[in-house]
Design a protein around this motif. Structure first.
Motif, PDB file in Angstrom:
ATOM      1  N   UNK A 236       0.812  -1.209   0.000  1.00 23.71           N
ATOM      2  CA  UNK A 236       0.000   0.000   0.000  1.00 23.71           C
ATOM      3  C   UNK A 236       0.852   1.269   0.000  1.00 23.71           C
ATOM      4  N   UNK A 237       0.413   2.207  -0.805  1.00 26.60           N
ATOM      5  CA  UNK A 237       1.075   3.501  -0.881  1.00 26.60           C
ATOM      6  C   UNK A 237       0.046   4.603  -0.665  1.00 26.60           C
ATOM      7  N   UNK A 238       0.410   5.833  -0.951  1.00 29.58           N
ATOM      8  CA  UNK A 238      -0.514   6.945  -0.719  1.00 29.58           C
ATOM      9  C   UNK A 238      -1.717   6.948  -1.665  1.00 29.58           C
ATOM     10  N   UNK A 239      -1.614   6.283  -2.821  1.00 28.90           N
ATOM     11  CA  UNK A 239      -2.708   6.302  -3.788  1.00 28.90           C
ATOM     12  C   UNK A 239      -3.719   5.185  -3.632  1.00 28.90           C
ATOM     13  N   UNK A 240      -3.522   4.294  -2.652  1.00 23.32           N
ATOM     14  CA  UNK A 240      -4.422   3.156  -2.476  1.00 23.32           C
ATOM     15  C   UNK A 240      -5.743   3.625  -1.870  1.00 23.32           C
ATOM     16  N   UNK A 241      -6.841   3.060  -2.375  1.00 21.79           N
ATOM     17  CA  UNK A 241      -8.169   3.417  -1.889  1.00 21.79           C
ATOM     18  C   UNK A 241      -8.293   3.033  -0.414  1.00 21.79           C
ATOM     19  N   UNK A 242      -8.931   3.887   0.364  1.00 18.90           N
ATOM     20  CA  UNK A 242      -9.073   3.617   1.795  1.00 18.90           C
ATOM     21  C   UNK A 242     -10.216   2.639   2.066  1.00 18.90           C
ATOM     22  N   UNK A 243     -10.177   2.058   3.233  1.00 20.43           N
ATOM     23  CA  UNK A 243     -11.232   1.127   3.638  1.00 20.43           C
ATOM     24  C   UNK A 243     -12.575   1.835   3.719  1.00 20.43           C
ATOM     25  N   UNK A 244     -12.575   3.080   4.200  1.00 17.60           N
ATOM     26  CA  UNK A 244     -13.826   3.846   4.305  1.00 17.60           C
ATOM     27  C   UNK A 244     -14.433   4.098   2.925  1.00 17.60           C
ATOM     28  N   UNK A 245     -13.575   4.400   1.934  1.00 12.00           N
ATOM     29  CA  UNK A 245     -14.071   4.607   0.577  1.00 12.00           C
ATOM     30  C   UNK A 245     -14.684   3.334   0.019  1.00 12.00           C
ATOM     31  N   UNK A 246     -14.016   2.207   0.247  1.00 13.26           N
ATOM     32  CA  UNK A 246     -14.553   0.924  -0.218  1.00 13.26           C
ATOM     33  C   UNK A 246     -15.896   0.615   0.430  1.00 13.26           C
ATOM     34  N   UNK A 247     -16.019   0.900   1.726  1.00 18.96           N
ATOM     35  CA  UNK A 247     -17.285   0.663   2.421  1.00 18.96           C
ATOM     36  C   UNK A 247     -18.380   1.548   1.850  1.00 18.96           C
ATOM     37  N   UNK A 248     -18.062   2.799   1.563  1.00 21.16           N
ATOM     38  CA  UNK A 248     -19.056   3.710   0.990  1.00 21.16           C
ATOM     39  C   UNK A 248     -19.478   3.254  -0.409  1.00 21.16           C
ATOM     40  N   UNK A 249     -18.516   2.816  -1.212  1.00 19.78           N
ATOM     41  CA  UNK A 249     -18.849   2.296  -2.541  1.00 19.78           C
ATOM     42  C   UNK A 249     -19.736   1.054  -2.428  1.00 19.78           C
ATOM     43  N   UNK A 250     -19.426   0.183  -1.473  1.00 21.54           N
ATOM     44  CA  UNK A 250     -20.233  -1.024  -1.270  1.00 21.54           C
ATOM     45  C   UNK A 250     -21.652  -0.660  -0.849  1.00 21.54           C
ATOM     46  N   UNK A 251     -21.804   0.355   0.009  1.00 20.86           N
ATOM     47  CA  UNK A 251     -23.149   0.806   0.409  1.00 20.86           C
ATOM     48  C   UNK A 251     -23.943   1.323  -0.786  1.00 20.86           C
TER      49      UNK A 251
END
Length: 187
Positions: free
Chosen positions: A159-174
């Motif tokens: 993981x680096x600075x450009x990797x999608x965050x867990x919160x973003x993934x959760x929001x996309x899943x919602x």
């Protein structure tokens, strides 16, 4: 006795329809066909694939299939090998799958950007059996197949600075769950 024999001949000469849609000459062939169908349905039910089997059979027969109340959602993992690494493959893409930006950068639809065999097999499965699918990318998260993306070098393993965050993934899943609920309500 003669009446029974005549009825027996009539039953044997009746064209039995088999599972595959063909005709069985006699009732024994028809019964074997039903036994095989029962075995296949039992295996599909055991592994949780009964709806997939029913959908596939309906497609083979050319019938419309009303899915169960829950649509099938597939997440296809992306891979490191991308089309940007092979310029000769980039030139062979269909019209509309690539765009050239003002700075000379090229963007490609996500479904064409990843070129590994594993990704292509997962995408084919998702298109054949799924109602909707998303591509899991380390930079963009859950992508729709027609969304345009550029070349990147992020991964979940490093993981680096450009990797999608867990919160973003959760929001996309919602958001996807909300879209699937609307799709289910319309059906």
């Amino acid at each position: 006795m003669a009446a029974k024999m005549g009825a027996h001949k009539r039953i044997r000469s009746f064209p039995w329809v088999t599972v595959g849609g063909g005709f069985a000459v006699n009732s024994r062939k028809w019964e074997r066909s039903l036994e095989r169908r029962g075995e296949v349905e039992e295996l599909a039910a055991r592994f949780g694939q009964i709806e997939t089997l029913r959908r596939k059979l309906a497609r083979i027969r050319g019938e419309s299939y009303k899915p169960a109340s829950v649509p099938i959602f597939v997440i296809v993992p992306c891979d490191k090998s991308k089309i940007f690494d092979s310029p000769h493959m980039l030139a062979k893409l269909q019209l509309g799958m690539t765009l050239e930006l003002k700075g000379g950068a090229v963007v490609v639809q996500a479904q064409a950007a990843y070129v590994s065999r594993l990704f292509k097999a997962g995408l084919a499965f998702a298109k054949c059996f799924g109602d909707t699918y998303r591509i899991l990318s380390a930079k963009y998260g859950l992508l729709e197949g027609h969304r345009f993306i550029g070349n990147y070098d992020e991964s979940f393993t490093n993981p680096g600075p450009g990797v999608v965050s867990t919160e973003e993934l959760q929001e996309q899943a919602r958001m996807i769950q909300y879209q699937l609920l609307i799709l289910t309500a319309d059906a």
